[in-house]
Design an enzyme around this catalytic site. Structure first.
Site, PDB file in Angstrom:
ATOM      1  N   CYS A   1      -5.982  48.878  55.725  1.00 56.11           N
ATOM      2  CA  CYS A   1      -6.941  49.951  55.960  1.00 56.11           C
ATOM      3  C   CYS A   1      -8.317  49.466  55.512  1.00 56.11           C
ATOM      4  CB  CYS A   1      -6.601  51.192  55.139  1.00 56.11           C
ATOM      5  SG  CYS A   1      -5.006  51.915  55.546  1.00 56.11           S
TER       6      CYS A   1
ATOM      7  N   TYR B   1      -6.719  35.892  58.208  1.00 53.56           N
ATOM      8  CA  TYR B   1      -6.671  36.777  59.368  1.00 53.56           C
ATOM      9  C   TYR B   1      -7.302  38.153  59.183  1.00 53.56           C
ATOM     10  CZ  TYR B   1      -4.267  39.907  62.702  1.00 53.56           C
ATOM     11  OH  TYR B   1      -3.971  40.854  63.625  1.00 53.56           O
TER      12      TYR B   1
ATOM     13  N   CYS C   1      -4.654  38.696  48.223  1.00 52.99           N
ATOM     14  CA  CYS C   1      -3.865  38.375  49.418  1.00 52.99           C
ATOM     15  C   CYS C   1      -4.522  37.220  50.186  1.00 52.99           C
ATOM     16  CB  CYS C   1      -3.783  39.608  50.315  1.00 52.99           C
ATOM     17  SG  CYS C   1      -3.040  39.262  51.906  1.00 52.99           S
TER      18      CYS C   1
ATOM     19  N   ASP D   1      -3.722  29.013  66.152  1.00 56.25           N
ATOM     20  CA  ASP D   1      -3.564  30.460  65.962  1.00 56.25           C
ATOM     21  C   ASP D   1      -3.441  30.754  64.470  1.00 56.25           C
ATOM     22  OD1 ASP D   1      -3.441  33.105  66.605  1.00 56.25           O
ATOM     23  OD2 ASP D   1      -1.602  32.987  67.771  1.00 56.25           O
TER      24      ASP D   1
ATOM     25  N   GLY E   1      -8.158  48.903  60.545  1.00 57.12           N
ATOM     26  CA  GLY E   1      -7.277  50.025  60.857  1.00 57.12           C
ATOM     27  C   GLY E   1      -7.786  50.767  62.071  1.00 57.12           C
TER      28      GLY E   1
ATOM     29  N   ASN F   1      -6.687  51.668  50.400  1.00 59.58           N
ATOM     30  CA  ASN F   1      -6.240  50.465  51.109  1.00 59.58           C
ATOM     31  C   ASN F   1      -5.214  49.772  50.218  1.00 59.58           C
ATOM     32  OD1 ASN F   1      -7.830  47.266  51.877  1.00 59.58           O
ATOM     33  ND2 ASN F   1      -5.903  48.094  52.575  1.00 59.58           N
ATOM     34  N   GLY F   2      -3.986  49.622  50.715  1.00 55.09           N
ATOM     35  CA  GLY F   2      -2.962  48.957  49.926  1.00 55.09           C
ATOM     36  C   GLY F   2      -1.618  49.626  50.092  1.00 55.09           C
TER      37      GLY F   2
ATOM     38  N   CYS G   1       4.527  36.011  50.870  1.00 52.93           N
ATOM     39  CA  CYS G   1       5.200  35.988  52.180  1.00 52.93           C
ATOM     40  C   CYS G   1       5.585  34.564  52.589  1.00 52.93           C
ATOM     41  CB  CYS G   1       4.374  36.700  53.247  1.00 52.93           C
ATOM     42  SG  CYS G   1       2.654  36.278  53.259  1.00 52.93           S
TER      43      CYS G   1
HETATM   44  S1  SF4 Z   1       2.862  39.053  50.637  1.00 50.70           S
HETATM   45 FE1  SF4 Z   1       1.518  37.901  52.050  1.00 50.70          FE
HETATM   46  S2  SF4 Z   1       0.478  39.478  53.279  1.00 50.70           S
HETATM   47 FE2  SF4 Z   1       1.358  40.508  51.477  1.00 50.70          FE
HETATM   48  S3  SF4 Z   1      -0.268  40.537  49.944  1.00 50.70           S
HETATM   49 FE3  SF4 Z   1       0.947  38.705  49.539  1.00 50.70          FE
HETATM   50  S4  SF4 Z   1      -0.092  37.094  50.750  1.00 50.70           S
HETATM   51 FE4  SF4 Z   1      -0.821  39.054  51.516  1.00 50.70          FE
END
Ligand code: SF4
Length: 472
Positions: A5, A245, A239, A348, A32, A106-107, A439
């Site tokens: 967001c 991105y 993040c 990409d 968003g 946002n979060g 991730c």
């Molecule tokens: S898990 Fe990945 S997308 Fe989520 S906050 Fe951590 S780095 Fe960002």
């Protein structure tokens, strides 16, 4: 993958705060697209206008003119928790006068369900299915008199990611979680103050960037100016996907402008995965800068092989698979005259489920590309996000299911190269330990998230557990 967001706040007596907020939200539209809203305070009461759709669809001259006041907050929503419904549109206005607040978030709060139950048991009514309402009710439930103390009380109970703007009748607050997962920055405008998810929003409304709000910081803005309060922050976990991105390339996060960071990702990719090719292109718009970087480093000419239709809205205008499938064709048009008989490197930002990339590869092949070499600015995504990014459950993540050669075959590319974690960190040019990269690694800043991941695995359909089962 969908962004989370965008939030914005302004304290500027004498300015048209609703109009400023409108244009700031317009600049944050990429964060968003499901709903938008603005709340204002005229010192006596809070009022709000929010609806489903893009900022330009939600507001008119008429609706903006009704939003009078000296303070405003605004929100662009993509739903990470709570469905995409009008009743979930933010800002939310809660509480009874004189203890009324407006809030935009946002979060993602990982202990929201627990808090929801606890607050419901204590008699707090919930009218939305958002975690934002749990934050607001937690603040309102505090017995402290001072708003900063109330926010501090809530921060000690909240687990997860939150960059917040909050407003009472007389004050504006900016709050960033102790990990600093999502960005938030502070600026000035004509003697007033602004808070925004990204610095690009400040540029667009003619505000001056002052600084980023620190992880664990509360900024309180009133008639006497700005006060800052700091909660303990043990570990930073910004993040990393904001750099790859989510955020706009003209924004600054942790002191680093994103455009050169993305260019450097292309440089690193060219070094890690060189290939003989005729042309390089970045998938517009998020990988454009990385495509330029790959071209500069490899000396392979840059081209625009895919043109993006910027007026079709976003691919993810409706979060369902059928519309998403259509989205690639609606969004990109290849240029056969440029691509015919060429060996093309395509840069990409990421591959999440692997539903979009095969379509992009096929579009290019049908347009005549002789070879397609995919280069990805992110390492393989093997774990879901619980910090406000709706990417997928683990069983939907293609890199959690398949090896890299299998992914290459699945997407139909001739070669495939993912940027390494070290290459990514080198490109961003900031210390590795200030980032969340869960991730890619599964190392979540909050242990409870692993339990949520386990739950997601247990509820995965059986067909997703073989032949690349993830329970082994
Ligand atoms: S898990 Fe990945 S997308 Fe989520 S906050 Fe951590 S780095 Fe960002």
């Amino acid at each position: 993958m969908r962004e989370c967001c965008g939030v914005f706040g302004v304290y500027a007596p004498g300015e048209d705060v609703a109009r400023l907020t409108f244009f700031a939200l317009f600049a944050l539209q990429h964060r968003g697209q499901e709903s938008a809203g603005i709340a204002t305070s005229n010192g006596k009461r809070l009022q709000v206008h929010a609806d489903m759709g893009l900022v330009s669809q939600v507001f008119s001259e008429d609706s903006l003119s009704q939003l009078a006041g000296d303070i405003a907050i605004g929100h662009n929503r993509y739903s990470t928790r709570g469905s995409s419904q009008i009743y979930n549109a933010q800002p939310l206005v809660l509480g009874k006068a004189p203890n009324t607040i407006a809030i935009a978030h946002n979060g993602n709060i990982v202990n929201a369900e627990h808090l929801h139950k606890e607050l419901s048991d204590r008699g707090y009514a919930f009218r939305t299915s958002t975690d934002t309402e749990a934050i607001a009710n937690l603040i309102l439930s505090s017995h402290e008199k001072d708003w900063v103390d109330r926010i501090r009380y809530a921060m000690r109970r909240l687990q997860g990611a939150y960059s917040l703007v909050l407003m009472t009748n007389h004050k504006l607050f900016g709050v960033r979680d102790p990990f600093g997962v999502r960005p938030l920055c502070l600026g000035t405008i004509n003697g007033g103050w602004v808070i925004a998810s990204e610095s690009c929003a400040l540029d667009h409304i003619g505000a001056n960037f002052i600084r980023e709000i620190e992880p664990g910081e509360i900024v309180s803005i009133g008639e006497n100016g700005v006060d800052s309060y700091q909660e303990e922050s043990e570990r930073r976990a910004t993040c990393i996907f904001e750099y790859i991105y989510f955020a706009r390339p003209d924004s600054v996060i942790n002191g680093r402008l994103l455009y050169p960071a993305r260019q450097a990702m292309g440089h690193e990719l060219a070094q890690e995965y060189p290939v003989d090719a005729d042309l390089v292109m970045g998938v517009p718009d998020s990988a454009t800068a990385a495509g330029i970087g790959y071209s500069q480093c490899s000396n392979i000419p840059l081209c625009e092989g895919l043109l993006k239709n910027r007026y079709v809205g976003r691919t993810f205008i409706e979060p369902d698979q059928r519309i998403r499938d259509l989205g690639v064709k609606l969004k990109f048009n290849p240029l056969p005259q440029i691509l015919d008989d060429k060996r093309v490197v395509v840069v990409d930002d990421s591959i999440v489920r692997g539903t979009t990339t095969p379509k992009v590869v096929k579009l290019l092949q049908r347009a005549g590309a002789k070879e397609v070499h995919m280069r990805i600015c992110a390492p393989p995504i093997r774990y879901p996000c619980f910090f406000g990014v709706d990417m997928a459950s683990r069983w939907e993540l293609i890199a959690a299911q398949k090896t890299i050669p299998e992914i290459r075959d699945f997407i139909g590319a001739d070669t495939l190269g993912y940027l390494s974690i070290d290459g990514l960190v080198k490109a961003v040019a900031l210390p590795k330990d200030i980032f969340c990269m869960a991730c890619f690694t599964g190392d979540y800043p909050i242990p409870v998230q692993l339990e949520m991941d386990k739950l997601a695995l247990e509820t995965a359909p059986a067909e997703y557990l073989s032949p690349f089962g993830i329970r082994q």
